[in-house]
Scaffold this motif. Sequence first.
Motif, short mmCIF file in Angstrom:
data_model
loop_
_atom_site.label_atom_id
_atom_site.label_comp_id
_atom_site.label_asym_id
_atom_site.label_seq_id
_atom_site.Cartn_x
_atom_site.Cartn_y
_atom_site.Cartn_z
N MET A 1 108.02 11.99 -30.04
CA MET A 1 106.95 11.09 -29.66
C MET A 1 107.31 10.49 -28.31
SD MET A 1 105.22 7.74 -31.51
CE MET A 1 106.22 7.88 -32.90
N ASP A 2 106.38 10.54 -27.41
CA ASP A 2 106.59 9.95 -26.09
C ASP A 2 105.54 8.87 -25.89
OD1 ASP A 2 106.89 9.28 -23.41
OD2 ASP A 2 107.23 11.35 -22.79
N ILE A 9 104.36 15.39 -30.29
CA ILE A 9 104.49 16.83 -30.49
C ILE A 9 105.32 17.01 -31.75
CG2 ILE A 9 105.32 19.01 -29.55
CD1 ILE A 9 105.05 17.70 -26.74
N THR A 10 104.75 17.70 -32.74
CA THR A 10 105.43 17.86 -34.03
C THR A 10 106.40 19.04 -33.99
OG1 THR A 10 103.75 19.34 -34.92
CG2 THR A 10 103.40 16.97 -35.23
N SER A 12 106.16 21.67 -35.62
CA SER A 12 105.41 22.93 -35.62
C SER A 12 104.67 23.15 -34.30
CB SER A 12 104.42 22.96 -36.78
OG SER A 12 103.48 21.91 -36.64
N ASN A 13 105.00 22.32 -33.29
CA ASN A 13 104.45 22.41 -31.94
C ASN A 13 102.97 22.02 -31.84
OD1 ASN A 13 105.12 22.69 -29.25
ND2 ASN A 13 104.32 24.76 -29.14
N SER A 14 102.50 21.19 -32.77
CA SER A 14 101.15 20.63 -32.65
C SER A 14 101.22 19.44 -31.71
CB SER A 14 100.64 20.17 -34.02
OG SER A 14 100.50 21.26 -34.88
N HIS A 15 100.20 19.28 -30.87
CA HIS A 15 100.15 18.19 -29.90
C HIS A 15 99.05 17.21 -30.30
CE1 HIS A 15 102.59 20.10 -26.58
NE2 HIS A 15 102.49 21.06 -27.50
N TYR A 16 99.40 15.93 -30.30
CA TYR A 16 98.43 14.88 -30.61
C TYR A 16 98.47 13.84 -29.50
CZ TYR A 16 98.50 16.87 -35.28
OH TYR A 16 98.43 17.72 -36.35
N ASP A 17 97.30 13.51 -28.96
CA ASP A 17 97.19 12.45 -27.97
C ASP A 17 96.94 11.14 -28.69
OD1 ASP A 17 97.52 14.15 -25.78
OD2 ASP A 17 95.39 14.65 -25.76
N LEU A 18 97.71 10.12 -28.35
CA LEU A 18 97.56 8.81 -28.96
C LEU A 18 96.53 8.00 -28.17
CD1 LEU A 18 101.35 8.05 -29.47
CD2 LEU A 18 99.75 9.08 -31.10
#
Length: 56
Positions: A1-2, A9-10, A12-18
């Motif tokens: 988490m950045d 980025i999990t 499993s390489n899934s990306h989520y924008d907060l």
Amino acid sequence: MDIQVQQVITASNSHYDLKGSGKRAMIDLDDFELLRNGFSPEQIKALNSSSPLLAH
């Protein structure tokens, strides 16, 4: 988490924008699946206080 770029980025390489500032909550480990299933911390607290017979 950045936190700086507001991205997760999990493994499993899934990306989520907060979005937004979010909030912190403390829940029991036993209630973690409720959180994962979309219940809010407030809803979990209400469920836990409503009946000791309620199974999660």
